[in-house]
Design a protein around this motif. Sequence first.
Motif, PDB file in Angstrom:
ATOM      1  N   ASP A 193       0.818  -1.208   0.000  1.00 53.44           N
ATOM      2  CA  ASP A 193       0.000   0.000   0.000  1.00 53.44           C
ATOM      3  C   ASP A 193       0.854   1.262   0.000  1.00 53.44           C
ATOM      4  N   ALA A 194       2.136   1.103  -0.310  1.00 56.71           N
ATOM      5  CA  ALA A 194       3.064   2.228  -0.477  1.00 56.71           C
ATOM      6  C   ALA A 194       4.060   1.832  -1.563  1.00 56.71           C
ATOM      7  N   PRO A 195       4.612   2.821  -2.281  1.00 59.39           N
ATOM      8  CA  PRO A 195       5.502   2.494  -3.407  1.00 59.39           C
ATOM      9  C   PRO A 195       6.795   1.775  -3.030  1.00 59.39           C
ATOM     10  N   GLY A 196       7.310   2.018  -1.813  1.00 52.28           N
ATOM     11  CA  GLY A 196       8.579   1.390  -1.445  1.00 52.28           C
ATOM     12  C   GLY A 196       9.765   2.016  -2.148  1.00 52.28           C
ATOM     13  N   MET A 219      -6.874  -4.771  -1.467  1.00 58.80           N
ATOM     14  CA  MET A 219      -6.677  -3.392  -1.910  1.00 58.80           C
ATOM     15  C   MET A 219      -7.101  -2.432  -0.796  1.00 58.80           C
ATOM     16  N   PRO A 220      -6.233  -1.469  -0.408  1.00 59.06           N
ATOM     17  CA  PRO A 220      -6.651  -0.481   0.593  1.00 59.06           C
ATOM     18  C   PRO A 220      -7.813   0.354   0.063  1.00 59.06           C
ATOM     19  N   GLU A 221      -8.779   0.627   0.916  1.00 56.92           N
ATOM     20  CA  GLU A 221     -10.049   1.205   0.490  1.00 56.92           C
ATOM     21  C   GLU A 221      -9.905   2.491  -0.312  1.00 56.92           C
ATOM     22  N   GLN A 222      -9.077   3.413   0.148  1.00 57.90           N
ATOM     23  CA  GLN A 222      -8.931   4.697  -0.530  1.00 57.90           C
ATOM     24  C   GLN A 222      -7.804   4.698  -1.564  1.00 57.90           C
TER      25      GLN A 222
END
Length: 331
Positions: A105-108, A292-295
């Motif tokens: 949920d983050a690009p890394g 998938m994270p909601e937002q």
Amino acid sequence: MTYPLKALAAAMLLATSLHASAAEKITIMVGGIEKQIYLPAKLAEQLGYLKETGLDIELLSEPAGVNAETEMLSGAAQGVIGFYDHTIDLQARGKMVQSVVQFSDAPGEVILVSKAAAGSIKSAADFKGKTMGVTGLGSSTNFLTQFLAAKAGVKNSEFTTLPVGAGSTFIAAMSQGKIDAGMTTEPTISRLVTTGAATILVDLRTLKPTEAALGGPYPAACLYMPNAWVATHKDQVQKIVTAFVKTLKYINTHSAKEIAEKMPADYFASNKQLYIDALDASKAMFTADGVMPEQGPATVLKVLNGFDKAVQGKTLNLAATYTTEFVKAAR
């Protein structure tokens, strides 16, 4: 005796046909398999989870996600382990693909500034007139670099993006002065920072700084596949997704050191402890369950709308860019 022989022959033919179908190779392209952002790909193979599916799955690597995407669109692969943002960009271009399991949920990723350019680049506003390294043109590193520049008031025409790959090619480009700064991933980040060759300008390795920089969670690494292929191969997709959900659980319940012990030695670039430290600092980017994270999709669309001409002005169906059907069944 004639009828039983015919029946036997028919049964053998059917069995052969079913075996051929079961053994059909499924090729998954990875946008740089040695990158820690795509850790679940190789780890699933190393843990034996992909083999447990009973499918003939081949993982192949390309230096950039956009190259992997091209292979899939040409029919050479059935899926890509790359960034979710490609599903939105492709829909805007008339190609329907969807994330079937969300790895992070983050690009890394981070923007690194070379030692030589450290005095002249203090923020994204200073990208103007500079050469920025990305893995490939049209890649997610290119997308995010363009967004950060646009957010700081710098037009895409006011700086140069140079495709330099990752790992040793990125390091060489920076050390040779071909790029002033650039976006890359672990373990390349740690290799440059620990030697003093570069410093971090923008950090998108975990959720909180990503939300601050991009305005919300940015679902990144995932397995995406053509919608049409998913619809006609649900059994195969389910088996693959289940393997990756098990892998994400393993990452979530094991230390960076334990995970590193499962990886090939050549992934460490001759410094295993550096690899472990880098993974320990950033493995929080991985989802625990592949959901998938909601937002997340809305954040990604907002980012792409900031600079992507293919997306701007289009009415897109975000619901068609991902599915939670398979991860929910896997749980």
